[in-house]
Scaffold this motif. Structure first.
Motif, PDB file in Angstrom:
ATOM      1  N   ILE A  41       0.884  -1.162   0.000  1.00 60.20           N
ATOM      2  CA  ILE A  41       0.000   0.000   0.000  1.00 60.20           C
ATOM      3  C   ILE A  41       0.920   1.209   0.000  1.00 60.20           C
ATOM      4  CG2 ILE A  41      -1.806   1.247   1.226  1.00 60.20           C
ATOM      5  CD1 ILE A  41      -2.778  -1.363   2.364  1.00 60.20           C
ATOM      6  N   ALA A  42       1.155   1.756  -1.188  1.00 65.17           N
ATOM      7  CA  ALA A  42       2.168   2.790  -1.383  1.00 65.17           C
ATOM      8  C   ALA A  42       1.575   4.182  -1.248  1.00 65.17           C
ATOM      9  CB  ALA A  42       2.822   2.620  -2.752  1.00 65.17           C
ATOM     10  N   GLY A  43       2.474   5.183  -1.227  1.00 65.23           N
ATOM     11  CA  GLY A  43       2.049   6.568  -1.190  1.00 65.23           C
ATOM     12  C   GLY A  43       1.837   7.114  -2.584  1.00 65.23           C
ATOM     13  N   PHE A  44       1.863   8.444  -2.716  1.00 65.47           N
ATOM     14  CA  PHE A  44       1.656   9.070  -4.018  1.00 65.47           C
ATOM     15  C   PHE A  44       2.727   8.604  -5.005  1.00 65.47           C
ATOM     16  CE2 PHE A  44      -0.105  12.211  -0.969  1.00 65.47           C
ATOM     17  CZ  PHE A  44      -1.429  12.107  -1.362  1.00 65.47           C
ATOM     18  N   PRO A  45       2.342   8.257  -6.222  1.00 71.55           N
ATOM     19  CA  PRO A  45       3.275   7.612  -7.162  1.00 71.55           C
ATOM     20  C   PRO A  45       4.518   8.426  -7.481  1.00 71.55           C
ATOM     21  CG  PRO A  45       1.007   7.448  -7.957  1.00 71.55           C
ATOM     22  CD  PRO A  45       0.977   8.362  -6.783  1.00 71.55           C
ATOM     23  N   GLY A  46       4.416   9.749  -7.547  1.00 74.03           N
ATOM     24  CA  GLY A  46       5.549  10.536  -8.002  1.00 74.03           C
ATOM     25  C   GLY A  46       6.537  10.943  -6.938  1.00 74.03           C
ATOM     26  N   LEU A  47       6.211  10.720  -5.663  1.00 69.92           N
ATOM     27  CA  LEU A  47       7.114  11.142  -4.606  1.00 69.92           C
ATOM     28  C   LEU A  47       8.363  10.274  -4.578  1.00 69.92           C
ATOM     29  CD1 LEU A  47       4.765  11.927  -1.584  1.00 69.92           C
ATOM     30  CD2 LEU A  47       5.892  13.534  -3.116  1.00 69.92           C
ATOM     31  N   HIS A  48       9.490  10.924  -4.351  1.00 70.07           N
ATOM     32  CA  HIS A  48      10.766  10.199  -4.308  1.00 70.07           C
ATOM     33  C   HIS A  48      10.749   9.144  -3.209  1.00 70.07           C
ATOM     34  CE1 HIS A  48      15.146   9.733  -3.447  1.00 70.07           C
ATOM     35  NE2 HIS A  48      15.206   9.775  -4.762  1.00 70.07           N
ATOM     36  N   SER A  49      10.162   9.457  -2.053  1.00 70.90           N
ATOM     37  CA  SER A  49      10.117   8.492  -0.953  1.00 70.90           C
ATOM     38  C   SER A  49       9.305   7.261  -1.327  1.00 70.90           C
ATOM     39  CB  SER A  49       9.538   9.145   0.304  1.00 70.90           C
ATOM     40  OG  SER A  49       8.214   9.598   0.072  1.00 70.90           O
ATOM     41  N   THR A  50       8.206   7.455  -2.043  1.00 70.44           N
ATOM     42  CA  THR A  50       7.393   6.320  -2.479  1.00 70.44           C
ATOM     43  C   THR A  50       8.190   5.408  -3.406  1.00 70.44           C
ATOM     44  OG1 THR A  50       5.312   7.540  -2.289  1.00 70.44           O
ATOM     45  CG2 THR A  50       5.325   5.633  -3.759  1.00 70.44           C
TER      46      THR A  50
END
Length: 338
Positions: A192-201
């Motif tokens: 269950i990932a975060g926003f697709p474009g964020l570097h941390s994700t």
């Protein structure tokens, strides 16, 4: 009606102490020696009558406001509040004031207002924390090309690689999570990932997939409700898994709630892990296995970099910082069920 007397000016302090304004200034700054008896007399007057420096005069003299700014997506969020506290601590240690601004997830109109404060020198520099937006706004791109005194906190932005940043080692933390869960015998996992474009994700997914290359990934918004709803979707579509990797603790806790409602036990039936180690992670039952990152230190180090750049008169040559993280194993991970 407020009858409280106004603090004295430097001129009033000097007149009462029988010294020059320059002597009062040297006493306050500590940059020049002042006779101990004179300094004691001045400080007693300041304690008794108060003193507030003239920020306008200081700005005219030095060209600086001695203020820095912090732009975060949502100041009310626990995560960004911790970063803000770290920035504030470091600013106070270096006698800088701090203006904290919420960009409402990179609203261009709000961002423009805060960048204009930088242009007009209402603030000397800015700590900028990215939000859910994949691409930086035109305003930020313009400021970064100046180069303006800006430090990125928490998230790297690929298009702004010239700006110094302070981030956590997201990849290595997620890799350790993956290896831990794999060592318990799990082979089927979902992310269950975060926003697709964020570097941390991107980095956290890459670390997990080192051990679970075929893990299905679905994206949420880092909130508890998001984890709850996405877990409901996985169950409704009868996706098979024995482990859940949530890219932050809030989504992990939401997923745990949904699993409990379905009669699935954590960790006997499903192991769940998060990322961040928020306060709630240690008090939920069972305690959440997660990766601890230091948001307070992210804020402190971001402000330190900015203040160092301001002192040097340039941001060039400042090295970005990656802070270590720590795997915290609690009760939500266990051996795979037979």
């Amino acid at each position: 009606m407020n009858d409280r007397p106004r603090p004295w000016t430097m001129q009033q302090i000097a007149l009462a102490a029988g010294v020059s304004v320059t002597t009062v200034s040297h006493t306050l700054s500590g940059k020049r020696p002042v006779h101990p008896d004179t300094a004691l007399r001045i400080n007693r007057l300041i304690d008794e009558f108060g003193y507030v420096p003239d920020a306008g005069a200081r700005r005219l003299k030095s060209g600086r406001s001695q203020m820095i700014g912090l732009a975060v997506p949502d100041i009310s969020h626990w995560y960004f509040g911790r970063i803000a506290r770290g920035v504030e601590e470091m600013a106070n240690e270096h006698d800088y004031g701090l203006i904290i601004a919420s960009t409402s997830n990179s609203d261009p109109r709000r961002e423009k207002r805060y960048f204009n404060m930088l242009r007009t020198r209402a603030i000397d520099g800015l700590v900028y924390t990215a939000s859910r937006e994949i691409k930086p706004t035109d305003e930020l791109m313009s400021m970064a090309s100046s180069p303006a005194p800006i430090v990125l906190a928490d998230e790297d932005i690929e298009e702004l690689e010239g700006l110094p940043s302070v981030t956590s080692t997201n990849y290595s933390g997620a890799r350790d999570l993956g290896r831990h869960v794999r060592s318990l015998g799990h082979t089927k996992a979902v992310i269950i990932a975060g926003f697709p474009g964020l570097h941390s994700t991107v980095q956290r997914m890459r670390g997990i997939r080192e051990s679970f290359p075929n893990a299905l990934a679905i994206h949420g918004d880092f909130e508890i409700r998001s984890g709850y709803e996405l877990m409901g979707d996985l169950i409704a579509h009868e996706v098979k898994f024995s482990a859940v990797f949530a890219c932050n603790d809030f989504m992990a806790i939401g997923a745990m709630r949904r699993l409990w409602e379905e009669g699935l036990r954590v960790p006997e039936d499903v192991s769940v892990v998060g990322f961040d180690d928020v306060d709630m992670a240690s008090v939920v039952t069972p305690g959440l296995t997660t990766v601890r990152q230091d948001m307070l230190e992210i804020g402190r180090q971001s402000a330190r970099l900015l203040i160092e750049g301001l002192a040097a008169g340039t941001m060039e040559g400042l090295s970005s910082v990656q802070l270590p993280v720590e795997l915290v194993v609690r009760g939500t991970t266990g051996p795979v069920a037979e």
